[in-house]
Design an enzyme around this catalytic site. Structure first.
Site, mmCIF file in Angstrom:
data_model
loop_
_atom_site.group_PDB
_atom_site.id
_atom_site.type_symbol
_atom_site.label_atom_id
_atom_site.label_comp_id
_atom_site.label_asym_id
_atom_site.label_seq_id
_atom_site.Cartn_x
_atom_site.Cartn_y
_atom_site.Cartn_z
ATOM 1 N N LYS A 75 1.016 -1.261 0.144
ATOM 2 C CA LYS A 75 0.119 -0.169 0.114
ATOM 3 C C LYS A 75 0.845 1.131 0.024
ATOM 4 O O LYS A 75 0.305 2.243 -0.774
ATOM 5 C CB LYS A 75 -0.803 0.132 1.240
ATOM 6 C CG LYS A 75 -2.122 -0.628 1.266
ATOM 7 C CD LYS A 75 -3.027 -0.608 2.415
ATOM 8 C CE LYS A 75 -4.307 -1.455 2.120
ATOM 9 N NZ LYS A 75 -5.204 -1.278 3.293
ATOM 10 N N ASP A 111 -10.208 3.173 1.377
ATOM 11 C CA ASP A 111 -10.756 3.014 2.689
ATOM 12 C C ASP A 111 -11.003 4.018 3.517
ATOM 13 O O ASP A 111 -11.992 3.839 4.515
ATOM 14 C CB ASP A 111 -9.140 2.502 3.542
ATOM 15 C CG ASP A 111 -9.049 1.138 3.284
ATOM 16 O OD1 ASP A 111 -9.776 0.249 2.781
ATOM 17 O OD2 ASP A 111 -7.716 0.661 3.350
#
Ligand code: ATR
Length: 292
Positions: A75, A111
């Site tokens: 990420k 997210d």
């Protein structure tokens, strides 16, 4: 045998890259969604160690793969390889969604949108509130970013097993977002009773309580709640963690990790396909799968 020619030259490929990848529920979620909406897409998991990241992105462009979700441990590592990075992903320093726009790779952090959508019903309650976030990793960053940017909270407590990491997050957000009303605490239960009691919202961003260690919560995180409190657990296996069960039985409002998981997935789906994911149906299908 009845042969069904489901995939063809028009099929668009999306997927998730990470290492390891076998525990991801994203392929299940997105393939259910594509099936429900009749889109000619397929979602596949790709096990990509950091050493293969660059090549995997080249392959994505060469093969015309439309999008990737990005998970641990890529990420943060993926950022230098992208042409364009959204504001939230750049502030948090983590990308969980890439779209391939005709060879131009753009990164987002959905997210954050998953957190925002999950907390939206409590927007009024959160304005000016004190909130406590347990954990200081990637999920914690998404939650803290959303709380500062979208919910106008007054004060944030970060509670973490390694206090130094909570301290670094505190410094990070006071520098990057000029939000200085943050305190950090070590995850030592006796000292935290007042911290939890005085919080309108408590969010668990750690893996405490995750299958198969479902009973872990009792020894490390709070067990006493009031009806005025909101408890949010990002863990979604099991759907109702021990923390959420206790909170609910004491009258607190609860938000499940499955809600956040579907919301972040729905945003990635929209970025890739330009269509809305049938969120309620997907949520129900995943919930019954995880409960079975
Ligand atoms: P994610 O991206 O899912 O947030 P991460 O960046 O690895 O994952 O962060 C995991 C967080 O959960 C960390 O805050 C970690 O605490 P440490 O900083 O002390 O490592 C926390 N965590 C994981 N397992 C835990 C456990 N059993 N007890 C307490 N905290 C735990």
């Amino acid at each position: 045998m009845q042969i069904q020619n489901k995939f063809n030259h028009n099929t668009k490929i999306v997927g998730v890259i990470g290492h390891p990848i076998k525990h991801s529920f994203s392929p299940l979620m997105h393939n259910i969604a594509f099936e429900l909406s009749g889109l000619n897409y397929i979602y596949l998991p790709f096990d990509v160690p950091p050493s293969a990241l660059k090549d995997s992105l080249r392959g994505m462009i060469a093969l015309g793969i439309k999008g990737f979700n990005v998970t641990i441990p890529l990420k943060e590592k993926v950022l230098p390889h992208l042409k364009d990075i959204s504001e939230e992903a750049s502030i948090i320093g983590a990308v969980n969604t890439i779209v391939n726009d005709d060879g131009i790779l753009r990164g987002y952090n959905t997210d954050v949108l998953g957190v925002i959508e999950s907390l939206l019903p409590y927007k009024d309650d959160l304005q000016g509130a004190t909130v406590t976030v347990i954990g200081a990793g990637g999920a914690s960053r998404s939650v803290i970013y959303s709380l500062i940017r979208n919910f106008k909270v007054e004060r944030i407590n970060i509670v973490n097993r390694t206090e130094q990491l909570a301290e670094s997050l505190k410094d990070y957000f006071s520098t990057k977002m000029l939000f200085s009303n943050i305190k950090s605490y070590p995850l030592v239960p006796p000292d935290l009773v007042d911290v939890f009691r005085n919080s309108k919202l408590i969010v668990n961003t750690t893996s405490i309580g995750m299958y198969p260690d479902v009973d872990d919560a009792a020894t490390t995180i709070p067990e006493s709640f009031t009806k005025d409190q909101i408890v949010f657990d990002v863990v979604y296996t099991p759907v109702k963690t021990k923390l959420l069960k206790i909170a609910e039985s004491q009258g607190a409002s609860i938000i499940t990790g499955l809600k956040m998981f579907v919301e972040q997935g729905a945003k990635s789906y929209e970025i890739w396909t330009g269509e809305q994911m049938p969120k309620e149906k997907v949520f129900k299908a995943l919930e019954s799968y995880l409960l079975s």
